[in-house]
Design an enzyme around this catalytic site. Structure first.
Site, PDB file in Angstrom:
ATOM      1  N   CYS A 305     -32.754 -44.882 -26.122  1.00  0.00           N
ATOM      2  CA  CYS A 305     -33.244 -43.979 -24.664  1.00  0.00           C
ATOM      3  C   CYS A 305     -34.046 -43.096 -24.574  1.00  0.00           C
ATOM      4  O   CYS A 305     -34.270 -42.065 -25.676  1.00  0.00           O
ATOM      5  CB  CYS A 305     -31.341 -43.328 -24.256  1.00  0.00           C
ATOM      6  SG  CYS A 305     -32.460 -42.443 -22.816  1.00  0.00           S
ATOM      7  N   CYS A 319     -39.045 -36.142 -21.828  1.00  0.00           N
ATOM      8  CA  CYS A 319     -38.944 -37.702 -21.645  1.00  0.00           C
ATOM      9  C   CYS A 319     -39.753 -37.729 -23.072  1.00  0.00           C
ATOM     10  O   CYS A 319     -40.970 -37.348 -24.035  1.00  0.00           O
ATOM     11  CB  CYS A 319     -40.019 -38.480 -20.710  1.00  0.00           C
ATOM     12  SG  CYS A 319     -40.400 -40.131 -20.791  1.00  0.00           S
TER      13      CYS A 319
END
Length: 552
Positions: A305, A319
Site C-alpha cells: 500500500c 503518500c
C-alpha cells in the site's frame, strides 16, 4: 571462457610477445612467474607453513637471529672504533637511530657533548659506607645499592620495580634514564640483564630488536600478527613491491597492506576505505527509502500500500508516491494504490531529480555489492586453499607416497599446484577491486571482464583437478598406472594457469594500454567470442594478442 583442457593447451602453444596471455614472457621477467617454491615449517610446532621465494628476488626475509646478528655487528663496530663498552655503544646507536656513521661523526666532533646528550656520564665514585635509597628512603650498605654512570644509588628492589614498570609501558624503556630527578644518565642493557625477570627481558629485547628494523629504510617488520620476522628490501626500478614472509603472509612493501598486485596502492587505499566506511549504508538508505515529509526520518517501504505511517512520536501519515499528507488523498487522487498527483507532477518534471538520485544510488550500491561479494568470496576461497594445502602436507602426502610407492619429494608438483591456486585466488580477488574502478562505458571494461572470465575458468579447472582427480589415488589400494598421467595433467594445468595469471597481472598493471587503439578497428563483441566455433577461437587469439602487443 575456457571450455576444455584443449582450449587451455592450445592457448599455451600460441605465438606471442611479452604479455601475450598465452606465453611465459621473456627471460628477464621479475613477476609472479619467476617463482620457486620452498617448503618448510614455521617457528610454531602446530602448523606446517609454506613459503615461496622468487628466483630473482629483490628482498630477503630476516629471522630474529639474523636481525640480532646485524645489531651485534653494528654494536661491535662502534665499540671497537670508539673504544667503549658494548652497552655504551648500544645506547649511542639507539640515540642516533642505529646509524653507525652518524655515531662516529658526532662522537669525534664533540665527545663530551655526545656523552651528556645520550647519558653516558663519568660520575664520581661513591665514598660512603651506607646510603639512603632515593625511592623507598631505606638505608642500605654500599654493596646492596646499585647506580648507573651518574652514581645515584638506589636499592635493587626499587631499581627492579622502576625498570619493570617502564618496560610494561612500552618501547620508551629503551631510552630509560636514572630515576633521580632531572638526571640524564642512561640505563643500559646490563641493568636489564642483571635485575629484570625473564618475561621483562624478553619484552625489552623485543623492543630492542624492533628498534633496529623500524629506523632502517630498507627493512620492515612483517605485519602479520605474532610474526617476528622482518623483510630487507632492495628498492630498484621495478614497481613490484609484493613480498612474502616465512610465516606465509604476503604484503606490499610500499603500503604494508596485504599483497595486492595488480592493483596500485592508491586504489587499494580507496577500496579498503570504502569497505570500512558508512558510505554504502548511506547509499542503501538513499536507494531504498524516502524521508518522512514531516520529521525527515528515512522510511523503507515494506508493504504494497502507498499509505505510509511514520514511527512514533511523529506518526505522520503520507503518500509514498507524492509525499503529501494522506488526508488529502482519496478517490479524487487516484485511490489507495495510485496517485494522480504524483503522475501529474512527474510529467511536469517535479520529481525527476529525486528519482534520478535514488536510481543512481541504487545502481551504485548494486555495483559495489557485485564487486565486493566476489572480492570477499575469493578471499574465503584462498583461505580454504591454504588450509587444504596444510592438511595435504600434514596428513595426506605421506599416505599418498605410501600408496603410490614414490618419495614425498616426487609429489612436490601437488604442493606447487596448491600454491599456485593460493596465489591466483589472491590475484583474482584484487581484480575485482580493479574492475570496480574501471569506467563502465569504457572499451577496457569489456576486455577486462573477458580476461577476468578466462582467468576464473582456468583457475576453476586447476582447482577441480587437484581436488577431485586426486581422490582416486588417495584411496587406492596400490600404485596406479594412471598416476603419471595425473602428474602430467596437473603439472601442465599449473604451468598454463601460472602463465596466464602472470600475464594478466602485467596487462592490468599496464592499464590495458593498447586496448583503445585496437577498439577503433575491432568490435567490442570480438573480445568475447564463442568457443564453439572456429571463428570464435580466432577471436580469442586476437583478443589475447591485443593485450600482448602493448609492449611490442
Amino acid at each position: 571462457m575456457m571450455d576444455s583442457d584443449d582450449d587451455m593447451l592450445d592457448a599455451h602453444d600460441m605465438d606471442s610477445v611479452d604479455y601475450d596471455f598465452d606465453s611465459g614472457g621473456t627471460d628477464d621477467d621479475n613477476d609472479i612467474d619467476e617463482t620457486d617454491y620452498v617448503f618448510g615449517e614455521a617457528d610454531t610446532d602446530d602448523a606446517a607453513i609454506i613459503a615461496y621465494h622468487r628466483s630473482q628476488i629483490n628482498y630477503v626475509v630476516l629471522k630474529e637471529e639474523d636481525i640480532r646478528r646485524h645489531q651485534k655487528d653494528d654494536v661491535g663496530r662502534v665499540s671497537v672504533v670508539l673504544s667503549i663498552t658494548d652497552v655504551q655503544a648500544s645506547l649511542l646507536l639507539l640515540h642516533y637511530h642505529w646509524s653507525v656513521s652518524k655515531v662516529n661523526d658526532e662522537w669525534f666532533a664533540d665527545e663530551d657533548r655526545v656523552r651528556r646528550t645520550v647519558g653516558i656520564l663519568e660520575g664520581p665514585a661513591p665514598d660512603g659506607r651506607e646510603f639512603t635509597c632515593g625511592i623507598c628512603f631505606e638505608s642500605y650498605p654500599l654493596e646492596e645499592t646499585i647506580s648507573v654512570s651518574c652514581g645515584h644509588p638506589f636499592c635493587a628492589t626499587c631499581w627492579t620495580g622502576y625498570i619493570s614498570t617502564s618496560i610494561n609501558d612500552g618501547p620508551g624503556c629503551l631510552m630509560l634514564k636514572c630515576p633521580y630527578p632531572c638526571c640524564p644518565a642512561a640505563i643500559g642493557r646490563d641493568m636489564i640483564d642483571n635485575l629484570c625477570s625473564k618475561e621483562d627481558k624478553e619484552r625489552y629485547y623485543r623492543y630492542f630488536l624492533r628498534s633496529y628494523v623500524e629506523v632502517n629504510r630498507e627493512m620492515k617488520c612483517c605485519p602479520a600478527p605474532g610474526c617476528e620476522h622482518a623483510i630487507s628490501f632492495a628498492a630498484g626500478t621495478e614497481s613490484n613491491y609484493d613480498v612474502s614472509c616465512l610465516c606465509s603472509h604476503s604484503f606490499c612493501w610500499n603500503c604494508s597492506e596485504e599483497a595486492h598486485r595488480p592493483v596500485d596502492c592508491d586504489t587499494v587505499g580507496k577500496w579498503i576505505l570504502k569497505n570500512s566506511t558508512e558510505s554504502e549504508n548511506m547509499n542503501w538508505i538513499l536507494a531504498n527509502s524516502k524521508p518522512c515529509p514531516k520529521c525527515k526520518r528515512p522510511i523503507e517501504k515494506n508493504h504494497g500500500c502507498m499509505h505510509m505511517t511514520c514511527t512514533p512520536p511523529c506518526k505522520f501519515e503520507f503518500c509514498w508516491l507524492c509525499l503529501n499528507a494522506w488526508t488529502e488523498h482519496g478517490e479524487s487522487s487516484g485511490g489507495y494504490y495510485a496517485c494522480n498527483r504524483y503522475e501529474a507532477a512527474k510529467k511536469q518534471g517535479l520529481y525527476d531529480e529525486a528519482e534520478r538520485r535514488r536510481e543512481m544510488a541504487k545502481n551504485s550500491l548494486e555495483k559495489y555489492t557485485h564487486y565486493y561479494k566476489r572480492w570477499a568470496s575469493n578471499q574465503v576461497s584462498r583461505q580454504k586453499a591454504m588450509g587444504d594445502l596444510q592438511k595435504m602436507q600434514s596428513e595426506k602426502l605421506r599416505k599418498l607416497s605410501d600408496i603410490q610407492c614414490t618419495s614425498e619429494s616426487q609429489l612436490k608438483f601437488i604442493a606447487e599446484a596448491w600454491l599456485q591456486i593460493i596465489e591466483c585466488r589472491r590475484v583474482l580477488k584484487w581484480t575485482y577491486a580493479y574492475g570496480y574502478y574501471v569506467p563502465d562505458d569504457h572499451t577496457k571494461k569489456q576486455f577486462f571482464e573477458y580476461l577476468q572470465g578466462e582467468a576464473e575458468s582456468g583457475l576453476e579447472r586447476l582447482h577441480e583437478c587437484i581436488e577431485n582427480d586426486i581422490e582416486v589415488f588417495e584411496f587406492g589400494e596400490g600404485p596406479s598406472e594412471e598416476f603419471n598421467h595425473f602428474r602430467t595433467k596437473l603439472t601442465d594445468l599449473t604451468s598454463i594457469t601460472k602463465t596466464f595469471f602472470q600475464n594478466l597481472v602485467k596487462a592490468l598493471e599496464n592499464g590495458l594500454a593498447d586496448v583503445d587503439s585496437h577498439a577503433a578497428s575491432s568490435k567490442p563483441a570480438n573480445c568475447k567470442p564463442s568457443s564453439n566455433t572456429k571463428d570464435g577461437g580466432k577471436g580469442k587469439k586476437e583478443a589475447l594478442t591485443m593485450a600482448g602487443s602493448a609492449e611490442t
